[in-house]
Design an enzyme around this catalytic site. Structure first.
Site, mmCIF file in Angstrom:
data_model
loop_
_atom_site.group_PDB
_atom_site.id
_atom_site.type_symbol
_atom_site.label_atom_id
_atom_site.label_comp_id
_atom_site.label_asym_id
_atom_site.label_seq_id
_atom_site.Cartn_x
_atom_site.Cartn_y
_atom_site.Cartn_z
ATOM 1 N N THR A 76 11.283 21.970 -4.834
ATOM 2 C CA THR A 76 12.728 21.775 -4.838
ATOM 3 C C THR A 76 13.172 21.434 -6.254
ATOM 4 O OG1 THR A 76 12.742 20.991 -2.555
ATOM 5 C CG2 THR A 76 14.641 20.424 -3.909
ATOM 6 N N LYS B 161 19.065 24.638 -0.087
ATOM 7 C CA LYS B 161 18.295 23.425 0.192
ATOM 8 C C LYS B 161 19.156 22.182 -0.030
ATOM 9 C CE LYS B 161 14.622 20.718 0.736
ATOM 10 N NZ LYS B 161 13.370 20.854 -0.011
#
Length: 276
Positions: free
Chosen positions: A99, A176
């Site tokens: 991420t 995300k």
């Protein structure tokens, strides 16, 4: 003959993801900076090597990076004995499953494709360690569509839902952030609701049961027994990092997102945890 896929970063998320690739019939060429995981990895059937360079050279078509952050991805890709130092990588693809911020992911993609014959796609994940172990992750992808679609068997081995968000590598990271922003807001909301109920002596468990079958339902409500145990130095810290990244995106793009900003500040307090 089984395809060989490279996997860098065999931590809490990475190890079970790689294990599911192995279970699906792929040969996993693995590397982790912590050598303590090697015995466990070899017992799981992974082929473990000493350098990232070897991973890139042995992989047939793809190298997954599941390391912690931007700095570690830069080291894995561009560092000494990194992916770009390998010799026979033309046409192979780096799949970044970490991420990162959208801008950081776009920068990585541009650098890789400018400085080498490699391609890069992004595949952020949601579902936590339990989803990684069960092979039920949600996988948010972006990059060249034909490459993403070609790697569907890899994603199917690690997750139950795969989504495509366009050609820009950073797009999956936006997805995300959206997901985790809503997660953080829901967590704060349920924690505050429980606080009100507790003030009046309502049974904690009965409030959760109510939410699970009523209009207050959410993934957080259905999984509160696990979510309430998240600690300040693991899952909560990761979530707060993403909430802060979302806040920075809102500032940079002049987007009003007050619920996200408040959630990032209140997260630890709402969950009754001490920030470390």
């Amino acid at each position: 003959m089984a395809k060989k896929i490279g996997f860098i970063g065999l931590g809490t998320m990475g190890f079970p993801m790689a294990a599911n690739l192995k279970k699906a019939g792929f040969e996993v060429i693995g590397f982790d900076a912590w050598k303590g995981v090697y015995e466990k990895a070899e017992a799981a059937g992974f082929t473990m090597v000493d350098t990232v360079k070897e991973v890139a050279e042995l992989a047939d078509e793809a190298i997954i990076s599941m390391v912690r952050d931007y700095a570690q991805n830069v080291d894995v890709i561009f560092g000494d004995n990194g992916i770009l130092s390998a010799e026979n990588t033309a046409g192979k693809t780096v799949i970044v499953m970490s991420t990162l911020s959208p801008d950081a992911m776009n920068e990585l993609g541009n650098r890789v494709e400018t400085e080498s014959g490699l391609k890069l796609i992004s595949a952020a994940v949601s579902g936590g360690a339990s989803g990684a172990a069960a092979g039920t992750l949600s996988i948010m992808t972006s990059g060249a569509e034909e490459i993403v679609k070609g790697f569907t068997p890899y994603f199917d081995a690690m997750g139950s839902n795969t989504f495509y968000y366009g050609s820009e590598a950073g797009n999956s990271q936006v997805a995300k952030l959206v997901n985790n922003m809503i997660l953080g807001i829901n967590m704060n909301a349920i924690a505050e609701g429980l606080k009100l109920g507790n003030h009046y002596g309502l049974p904690h468990e009965e409030i959760i049961k109510l939410l699970q079958v009523s209009t207050g339902d959410s993934w957080v409500a259905r999984n509160w027994s696990d979510v309430s145990e998240w600690t300040a130095d693991t899952a909560l810290a990761v979530l707060q990092k993403d909430l802060k990244a979302t806040y920075e995106e809102s500032i940079n793009n002049n987007l009003e997102m007050p619920f996200n900003a408040l959630s990032s500040i209140q997260l630890f307090h709402s969950m009754g945890k001490e920030k470390k």
